[in-house]
Design an enzyme around this catalytic site. Structure first.
Site, PDB file in Angstrom:
ATOM      1  CD  GLU A  39      -0.873   5.199   2.357  1.00 15.86           C
ATOM      2  OE1 GLU A  39      -1.878   5.561   2.987  1.00 15.86           O
ATOM      3  OE2 GLU A  39       0.163   4.792   2.912  1.00 15.86           O
ATOM      4  CG  LEU A  40       5.116   6.998   0.088  1.00 18.71           C
ATOM      5  CD1 LEU A  40       6.532   6.481   0.307  1.00 18.71           C
ATOM      6  CD2 LEU A  40       4.793   8.121   1.047  1.00 18.71           C
ATOM      7  CB  VAL A  90      -0.966   0.005   1.216  1.00 20.88           C
ATOM      8  CG1 VAL A  90      -1.763   1.305   1.278  1.00 20.88           C
ATOM      9  CG2 VAL A  90      -1.899  -1.195   1.164  1.00 20.88           C
ATOM     10  CB  CYS A  91       4.085   2.053   1.681  1.00 20.06           C
ATOM     11  SG  CYS A  91       3.694   1.465   3.343  1.00 20.06           S
ATOM     12  N   PRO A  92       3.709   2.299  -1.479  1.00 16.62           N
ATOM     13  CG  PRO A  92       4.260   0.612  -3.017  1.00 16.62           C
ATOM     14  CD  PRO A  92       4.007   0.864  -1.556  1.00 16.62           C
TER      15      PRO A  92
END
Length: 189
Positions: A52-53, A48-50
């Site tokens: 969002e960033l 999920v992190c990439p």
């Protein structure tokens, strides 16, 4: 305990400045004198992190036009941030600062550290030029954030800062009516 209205705690950290490709040192002093968005996320090289960033990067030009600098933070090192930037299509687009927090001090001071996992939770903070937290959002690990919502929140926070005595109602948009709290409004809205 809420961080709203509180000054961010002092810190010093190494970071990867994705825009310049340099390693830099960052402290709370970098966040003073301008508006800042501090975006915590669990870890590099995840799922999920990439998303969002990368979504935050899509808002970066708009945020910069509002006088806002963006800082992403995870408990990874600045070296890991660079490696991720060099090897991920999504992360290679980033232009903002990626702070390493392997000591977990910054994550702990913003009260987003999952002590058991040793990772930051998905926390987003809007910090004013005095270093005071004006807005905070914390999501569970499986719930990604929508960076477009930051633009309206920042415009509202900037309006309220520049217009003492006025507040922005729900769904306020730049140029629309604000409220001046008074006894005349009590019970009438």
């Amino acid at each position: 305990m809420s961080l709203i209205g509180k000054e961010i705690q002092p810190f010093a950290a190494s970071a990867y400045h994705a825009g310049s490709g340099d390693f830099i040192e960052v402290s709370e002093q970098n966040m003073k004198g301008q508006w800042s968005v501090v975006c915590f996320y669990p870890a590099d090289f995840t799922f999920v992190c990439p998303t969002e960033l990368e979504d935050l990067q899509k808002q970066y030009a708009t945020l910069k036009s509002l006088g806002v600098e963006v800082y992403s933070v995870s408990t990874d090192t600045h070296f890991t941030h660079k490696a991720w930037h060099d090897h991920s299509d999504a992360i290679s687009t980033l232009q903002y600062v990626m702070i390493g927090d392997p000591s977990q001090r910054i994550s702990r001071s913003f009260d987003v550290l999952d002590e058991e996992a040793g990772l930051a939770q998905r926390g987003t903070f809007i910090v004013d030029p005095d270093g005071i937290v004006q807005a905070a959002e914390i999501n569970a690990d499986g719930i990604g954030r929508d960076a477009s919502t930051l633009v309206g929140k920042i415009k509202a926070a900037q309006y309220v800062r520049n217009n003492p005595g006025e507040v922005c109602p729900a769904k306020w948009e730049e140029g629309s009516a604000t409220l001046k709290p008074s006894l005349d409004l009590v019970g009438k809205i």
